[in-house]
Design a protein around this motif. Structure first.
Motif, PDB file in Angstrom:
ATOM      1  N   CYS A 152      30.731  77.138 -19.036  1.00  0.00           N
ATOM      2  CA  CYS A 152      32.116  76.786 -19.348  1.00  0.00           C
ATOM      3  C   CYS A 152      33.103  77.468 -18.403  1.00  0.00           C
ATOM      4  O   CYS A 152      34.215  76.979 -18.198  1.00  0.00           O
ATOM      5  CB  CYS A 152      32.441  77.128 -20.799  1.00  0.00           C
ATOM      6  N   ALA A 153      32.713  78.595 -17.821  1.00  0.00           N
ATOM      7  CA  ALA A 153      33.610  79.308 -16.911  1.00  0.00           C
ATOM      8  C   ALA A 153      33.823  78.527 -15.619  1.00  0.00           C
ATOM      9  O   ALA A 153      34.820  78.739 -14.928  1.00  0.00           O
ATOM     10  CB  ALA A 153      33.040  80.694 -16.605  1.00  0.00           C
ATOM     11  N   ARG A 154      32.919  77.595 -15.301  1.00  0.00           N
ATOM     12  CA  ARG A 154      33.064  76.819 -14.068  1.00  0.00           C
ATOM     13  C   ARG A 154      34.313  75.944 -14.126  1.00  0.00           C
ATOM     14  O   ARG A 154      35.150  75.974 -13.220  1.00  0.00           O
ATOM     15  CB  ARG A 154      31.816  75.963 -13.884  1.00  0.00           C
ATOM     16  N   TYR A 155      34.451  75.168 -15.226  1.00  0.00           N
ATOM     17  CA  TYR A 155      35.655  74.348 -15.375  1.00  0.00           C
ATOM     18  C   TYR A 155      36.899  75.219 -15.487  1.00  0.00           C
ATOM     19  O   TYR A 155      37.970  74.874 -14.986  1.00  0.00           O
ATOM     20  CB  TYR A 155      35.528  73.472 -16.627  1.00  0.00           C
ATOM     21  N   PHE A 156      36.744  76.313 -16.168  1.00  0.00           N
ATOM     22  CA  PHE A 156      37.865  77.241 -16.360  1.00  0.00           C
ATOM     23  C   PHE A 156      38.399  77.710 -15.005  1.00  0.00           C
ATOM     24  O   PHE A 156      39.612  77.729 -14.768  1.00  0.00           O
ATOM     25  CB  PHE A 156      37.370  78.434 -17.189  1.00  0.00           C
ATOM     26  N   LEU A 170      47.430  69.494 -13.629  1.00  0.00           N
ATOM     27  CA  LEU A 170      46.004  69.495 -13.301  1.00  0.00           C
ATOM     28  C   LEU A 170      45.218  70.383 -14.261  1.00  0.00           C
ATOM     29  O   LEU A 170      44.094  70.057 -14.646  1.00  0.00           O
ATOM     30  CB  LEU A 170      45.807  69.972 -11.862  1.00  0.00           C
ATOM     31  N   VAL A 171      45.814  71.537 -14.634  1.00  0.00           N
ATOM     32  CA  VAL A 171      45.152  72.427 -15.590  1.00  0.00           C
ATOM     33  C   VAL A 171      44.924  71.717 -16.910  1.00  0.00           C
ATOM     34  O   VAL A 171      43.846  71.785 -17.515  1.00  0.00           O
ATOM     35  CB  VAL A 171      45.989  73.700 -15.797  1.00  0.00           C
ATOM     36  N   VAL A 172      45.963  71.009 -17.374  1.00  0.00           N
ATOM     37  CA  VAL A 172      45.844  70.299 -18.656  1.00  0.00           C
ATOM     38  C   VAL A 172      44.722  69.274 -18.580  1.00  0.00           C
ATOM     39  O   VAL A 172      43.874  69.183 -19.488  1.00  0.00           O
ATOM     40  CB  VAL A 172      47.184  69.623 -19.009  1.00  0.00           C
ATOM     41  N   CYS A 173      44.684  68.509 -17.501  1.00  0.00           N
ATOM     42  CA  CYS A 173      43.652  67.488 -17.377  1.00  0.00           C
ATOM     43  C   CYS A 173      42.255  68.108 -17.303  1.00  0.00           C
ATOM     44  O   CYS A 173      41.323  67.669 -17.988  1.00  0.00           O
ATOM     45  CB  CYS A 173      43.921  66.628 -16.140  1.00  0.00           C
ATOM     46  N   LEU A 174      42.127  69.134 -16.459  1.00  0.00           N
ATOM     47  CA  LEU A 174      40.815  69.752 -16.283  1.00  0.00           C
ATOM     48  C   LEU A 174      40.347  70.460 -17.541  1.00  0.00           C
ATOM     49  O   LEU A 174      39.166  70.407 -17.892  1.00  0.00           O
ATOM     50  CB  LEU A 174      40.856  70.725 -15.106  1.00  0.00           C
ATOM     51  N   PHE A 175      41.276  71.146 -18.234  1.00  0.00           N
ATOM     52  CA  PHE A 175      40.881  71.814 -19.478  1.00  0.00           C
ATOM     53  C   PHE A 175      40.529  70.803 -20.557  1.00  0.00           C
ATOM     54  O   PHE A 175      39.613  71.030 -21.352  1.00  0.00           O
ATOM     55  CB  PHE A 175      41.993  72.729 -19.965  1.00  0.00           C
ATOM     56  N   SER A 176      41.264  69.712 -20.595  1.00  0.00           N
ATOM     57  CA  SER A 176      40.922  68.677 -21.572  1.00  0.00           C
ATOM     58  C   SER A 176      39.533  68.135 -21.276  1.00  0.00           C
ATOM     59  O   SER A 176      38.731  67.900 -22.189  1.00  0.00           O
ATOM     60  CB  SER A 176      41.962  67.558 -21.522  1.00  0.00           C
ATOM     61  N   PHE A 177      39.239  67.968 -19.989  1.00  0.00           N
ATOM     62  CA  PHE A 177      37.898  67.529 -19.618  1.00  0.00           C
ATOM     63  C   PHE A 177      36.857  68.585 -19.999  1.00  0.00           C
ATOM     64  O   PHE A 177      35.779  68.255 -20.488  1.00  0.00           O
ATOM     65  CB  PHE A 177      37.846  67.261 -18.118  1.00  0.00           C
ATOM     66  N   ALA A 178      37.216  69.870 -19.775  1.00  0.00           N
ATOM     67  CA  ALA A 178      36.287  70.954 -20.115  1.00  0.00           C
ATOM     68  C   ALA A 178      36.015  70.992 -21.606  1.00  0.00           C
ATOM     69  O   ALA A 178      34.876  71.187 -22.038  1.00  0.00           O
ATOM     70  CB  ALA A 178      36.856  72.284 -19.647  1.00  0.00           C
ATOM     71  N   LEU A 179      37.073  70.807 -22.399  1.00  0.00           N
ATOM     72  CA  LEU A 179      36.889  70.811 -23.855  1.00  0.00           C
ATOM     73  C   LEU A 179      36.062  69.611 -24.285  1.00  0.00           C
ATOM     74  O   LEU A 179      35.221  69.713 -25.185  1.00  0.00           O
ATOM     75  CB  LEU A 179      38.241  70.819 -24.554  1.00  0.00           C
ATOM     76  N   THR A 229      28.513  68.975 -24.760  1.00  0.00           N
ATOM     77  CA  THR A 229      27.450  69.982 -24.632  1.00  0.00           C
ATOM     78  C   THR A 229      26.973  70.443 -26.000  1.00  0.00           C
ATOM     79  O   THR A 229      25.768  70.595 -26.243  1.00  0.00           O
ATOM     80  CB  THR A 229      27.952  71.172 -23.817  1.00  0.00           C
ATOM     81  N   GLU A 230      27.951  70.678 -26.891  1.00  0.00           N
ATOM     82  CA  GLU A 230      27.583  71.111 -28.242  1.00  0.00           C
ATOM     83  C   GLU A 230      26.797  70.028 -28.967  1.00  0.00           C
ATOM     84  O   GLU A 230      25.865  70.327 -29.725  1.00  0.00           O
ATOM     85  CB  GLU A 230      28.838  71.481 -29.024  1.00  0.00           C
ATOM     86  N   ARG A 231      27.181  68.755 -28.723  1.00  0.00           N
ATOM     87  CA  ARG A 231      26.428  67.671 -29.345  1.00  0.00           C
ATOM     88  C   ARG A 231      24.991  67.653 -28.830  1.00  0.00           C
ATOM     89  O   ARG A 231      24.039  67.516 -29.610  1.00  0.00           O
ATOM     90  CB  ARG A 231      27.123  66.332 -29.047  1.00  0.00           C
TER      91      ARG A 231
END
Length: 1003
Positions: free
Chosen positions: A369-373, A411-420, A426-428
């Protein structure tokens, strides 16, 4: 449109010009040539000054947009007190500077700035233009417009800013927009006064109304897209939070929602649409929104990266960030805007940068998860740094610097939304894998359950069997499942062994919820008892399912038998089947406790067989073992049921007589001694009579500890032996001999401790030639002292006890080892040394390893054996004459000297003197001490001296205490003397006992 006074203000400098021109012309009338020169110089300077000060922007009908830069002059007003009239005074002309930036940017400053530029309209018709000050966060903007044409002059003043309600603006636009009308064939001068507590950025643009409308529409569309994107993502993630209940989404919503609001405020679109009539809140809202966004970012980073688990210290740091931002958000309502906004800008860089660095660290450690972060924050950090440098005036205000943080945030919003979203996916996937793993584990558990070696069961709380595995059936003795369930109604009673025991187990489970390896007696279906270890736990009832007990059971019957056997062996003597010393000490301790609690009396007997060694040496250990077994049976006949009989070791026994007074104990001791006397031990063709020495100690209220009691009984038993053996000695605290022996026994322990702790101290006493004409050489005898509680004990205080209780051998070795080690440290002293005498006890001479020990010590410490003389007593030498001669011959060949100590005290001294290869005779000090007053002592000393002289042996007289003894000895032919007259004992200088007593010499 100007009144008379205003026209005067505007044209003052032109009136000044006319006055100066008149002066010059007057001079010209008198000095024609000089006046003309002065006039032209004045005219050129005025023209150049005007051109430099006000290079007019010529309006082109084909141009619809101008970015004002070089046309603009700037005046800094540090005091903020200059008026429009003042800045037009001639004395300020030199302070105006041309704008050397495309966009004026001074960062955070409290200085007021004036701007001026001129416009020229060469066309016939008037030109309508819009002046845009493109930074919406300026507190106060004043515009002064001065128009000049051939027909008339006019003056206008406008005052706007974000401190005023939005409705007071001339044109409703996020930026500050002023309408300007320049008449045909005319010029106009524009002055701007700008003051702000925000960043001093003044981008100036001139637009035609049509071009400005097109530009505004595109700009508002772009800003709407940026803010709308964040708003949509906020709503999307808010719904995710309500669906998943993961706080990361809630903190993310808090972050992006407030960043969207902050962007709207910075772009100037929040003021007109959200609070147009509240300029106070418009001034505070940017700081509040940004800090709330930073709170969301700090908490989001903390939870998204799972810092409480991965790095608790950094997690606490982010919590502190959130707290500080909350404090700043609240404090901004009362703090000056300039202070609050600068602190906020620092937070805008510090918090994302901290999160960014932590994300990099976790990415390096393999956290997915730190990669997207990190990728997301790379965009934001770059944008934030550009934004910060721009606000502090270190970068010019351009489209890139102005929109960098907005683009980065988007860009942060988009990338974090993608990360979430990726996290959800991933959790699924993890849940599916976990589900498949759980199914596999369940199958594996089923195999283990079926094939487990231990019995596994499930029963209801009332004991009804619910499920068991095959191993349980085998353990309980069932042939099949049907057989088991047909016969068993209450399984708890079988597991616990009885109904009452099962109720007790249920009470324990109710209190603790589980038991682990609980040992109990269970029973099989046929009623056979077995030892088992049971582990069980209560499973609480759930909806529709009653509570039950899950557990496992292991048959430990064989192990229990082994444990009982081991416990028996641990507390019993395997030879005689009596209890051993450890168990006996425990029972004595219990008896002592009983004495103190119930004021009762007991007795302790120590029994030591006499002549046991004779049987052992004559007939062997097998006979000795049989003798001990038969003696144990004799003793056992006199022991009552509540008493304890133990074998302590070797031929030593002990009996604890409980509830027995001293008289009764003495009677039992006499019976024991009588039976042993009457007993005859027969082995083969030989018959032996024995005796027993008994020490009796009463145990009363207030008696000593177990250790002290054993010491008293041991002392009493020794006293019985020393009194003639086969006796009974009753301990009496007032007995002086017993006290002395007890003190000796305590000293033995003290000597052993002193050797271990290096508490022995070596002294030396000089030995000198009796002839004063002989040169003084280095000769002395080594003496030993013992340090106890800070005091030094003389040898007479502890050596007798060490000899009596067989500790003297270790002490002799320690003295030899330590002196040779000390001598090796002082080679100069060793070279000067003629002889050092060391005493050896008779027990040491009987030690078979002593010879090897001494030879190894000489070699290890590189000490010349000729420097050492061993002193041995006559009695020690003759006790085992063969071994003594071998010992002396072996060391004599290497150069070691020997002295016969205390010569004359034995009745056979002269006879053995010819046999022993001694180099010196030390005359017993009891003769020397009284030689002056006792003629018999004088004769004895003279005869010894004569014998030594005849045998070519040097004689040494001890106890030479004064000059009178010295004078008496001098004519007798004595070679050396020793005593206080020669020198008192003194410690070896810088002496420390050798620590590795035996390993150092290889033993």
């Amino acid at each position: 449109d100007l009144n008379h006074g205003e026209i005067g203000e505007v044209t003052k400098k032109y009136d000044w010009f006319l006055d100066q021109f008149g002066v010059i012309m007057g001079q010209t009338s008198r000095f024609s040539k000089a006046g003309v020169i002065n006039f032209w110089i004045f005219l050129v300077s005025i023209v150049l000054s005007e051109v430099a000060a006000s290079s007019s922007l010529r309006l082109d009908p084909a141009e619809h947009h101008y970015t004002l830069s070089r046309e603009v002059a700037v005046l800094a007003d540090s005091s903020g007190s200059l008026t429009f009239t003042a800045v037009n005074a001639p004395k300020y002309d030199s302070r105006w500077e041309n704008l050397n930036q495309t966009i004026f940017n001074k960062g955070f400053t409290s200085v007021v700035y004036w701007f001026r530029f001129s416009l020229a309209n060469p066309e016939v018709s008037a030109r309508e233009m819009l002046l845009e000050v493109g930074y919406p966060l300026l507190d106060s903007v004043d515009l002064y417009f001065v128009g000049r044409s051939s027909k008339k002059k006019f003056f206008k003043h406008y005052h706007i800013g974000d401190k005023l309600p939005f409705s007071e603006r001339l044109i409703e636009h996020p930026s500050f927009v002023f309408p300007l009308t320049i008449a045909g064939h005319s010029n106009a001068d524009v002055y701007l006064r700008v003051q702000t507590t925000s960043s001093m950025q003044v981008p100036l643009s001139l637009w035609s109304p049509t071009a400005f409308l097109k530009k505004s529409q595109a700009e508002i569309l772009l800003k709407g897209i940026l803010v709308g994107l964040m708003a949509v993502m906020s709503v999307y993630n808010l719904f995710l939070y309500f669906a998943i209940r993961d706080k990361s989404y809630l903190y993310f919503v808090l972050c992006i929602a407030n960043y969207a609001l902050g962007q709207a405020i910075t772009m100037g679109i929040a003021f007109p649409y959200l609070w147009p009539d509240n300029p106070w809140w418009n001034d505070k809202s940017l700081v509040v929104a940004n800090n709330l966004g930073l709170i969301g970012m700090a908490l989001f980073s903390k939870h998204f990266l799972k810092l409480p688990d991965r790095s608790p210290k950094v997690a606490r740091l982010f919590s502190c960030y959130a707290f500080l931002c909350m404090a700043l958000a609240v404090g901004s309502l009362v703090l000056p805007y300039s202070v609050a906004i600068q602190m906020t800008v620092v937070g805008v860089v510090l918090i994302p940068l901290s999160a960014y660095l932590m994300g990099i660290k976790l990415w390096i450690n393999g956290i997915r998860c730190a990669r997207y972060f990190c990728i997301a924050f790379t965009c934001f950090v770059v944008g934030a740094i550009i934004f910060l440098l721009n606000k502090y005036g270190l970068l010019p205000r351009t489209v890139v610097t102005e929109y960098a943080i907005y683009v980065g945030s988007s860009l942060v919003v988009c990338l974090f939304s993608f990360a979430l979203a990726d996290r959800i996916n991933t959790e699924r996937i993890d849940k599916e894998l976990a589900q498949h793993q759980a199914i596999a584990n369940l199958r594996e558990y089923r195999k283990l359950y079926e094939n487990a070696l231990e019995g596994i069961f499930r029963i209801s709380l009332d004991g009804k069997p619910l499920a068991v595995n095959p191993s349980f059936l085998t353990l309980i003795g069932a042939t099949s499942m049907d057989d088991f369930f047909a016969k068993v109604r209450n399984l708890g009673e079988y597991i616990a062994g009885s109904k009452m025991e099962y109720q007790r187990i249920l009470a324990i489970l109710e209190k603790r919820q589980k038991v682990v390896r609980y040992e109990m007696k269970s029973k099989k279906l046929d009623g056979t008892s077995i030892w088992c270890e049971v582990s069980a736990m209560v499973v609480d009832p759930t909806e529709g399912v009653a509570g039950y007990i899950d557990g496992s059971i292991i048959d430990t019957t064989e192990r229990k038998k082994n444990e009982l056997q081991l416990n028996y062996l641990a507390s019993h003597d395997p030879l005689t089947d009596l209890i051993n010393r450890r168990e006996f000490e425990r029972r004595v301790q219990n008896a002592l406790n009983h004495c103190d609690k119930h004021q009762s009396a007991h007795a302790l007997l120590f029994l030591d067989l006499d002549q046991f060694k004779i049987v052992n040496d004559t007939c062997g250990h097998e006979a000795g073992d049989e003798l001990l077994r038969q003696i144990a049976m004799i003793f056992y006949r006199h022991v009552r049921q509540r008493d304890s009989l133990a074998r302590l070791g070797g031929d030593e026994f002990a009996i604890l007589l409980e509830q027995c007074d001293l008289e009764k104990a003495n009677e039992i001791a006499r019976c024991l001694r009588s039976d042993v006397n009457d007993f005859r031990f027969v082995w083969g063709q030989q018959s032996f009579s024995l005796g027993v020495s008994i020490g009796l100690v009463p145990m009363l209220t207030g008696s000593e500890s177990v250790t002290q009691l054993f010491s008293l009984a041991d002392t009493a038993c020794y006293e019985a032996k020393d009194s003639g053996r086969n006796r009974i000695f009753v301990y009496n605290a007032e007995d002086g001999n017993l006290k002395r022996r007890q003190n000796e026994m305590q000293l033995v322990s003290t000597v052993s401790d002193a050797i271990e702790r290096n508490d022995l101290v070596l002294y030396r006493q000089a030995v000198r030639s009796i002839n004063p004409g002989q040169p003084i050489d280095e000769r002395y005898e080594i003496l030993v002292r013992m340090r106890v509680k800070g005091e030094l004990l003389p040898p007479g205080a502890f050596l007798p006890a060490a000899e009596r209780y067989n500790t003297i051998t270790v002490l002799d070795r320690s003295v030899i080892q330590s002196f040779l080690a000390w001598l090796s440290q002082y080679p100069e002293h060793a070279n000067q040394l003629q002889m050092a005498s060391i005493n050896l006890s008779g027990q040491s001479l009987g030690d078979a390893d002593l010879l090897l020990f001494i030879q190894s010590a000489f070699k290890y410490y590189s000490v010349d054996p000729a420097k050492i003389c061993f002193e041995i007593t006559e009695s020690a030498a003759i006790s085992n004459l063969g071994d003594t001669l071998h010992f002396m011959d072996a060391l004599s060949r290497s150069g070691v000297k020997f002295a016969l100590d205390d010569f004359g005290s034995g009745f056979s001294s002269y006879g053995y003197l010819k046999t022993l290869p001694v180099d010196y005779i030390k005359i017993d000090g009891s003769f020397v001490r009284n030689i002056v007053t006792d003629p018999i002592d004088y004769v004895m000393v003279k005869s010894i001296a004569d014998i030594a002289d005849a045998m070519k042996i040097d004689s040494i007289a001890e106890f030479v205490e004064d000059e009178s003894i010295y004078d008496k000895l001098k004519p007798l032919g004595i070679k050396y003397i020793q005593g206080y007259y020669v020198g008192k004992p003194e410690p070896l200088p810088d002496f420390t006992m050798a620590t590795d007593q035996y390993t150092a010499v290889g033993l």
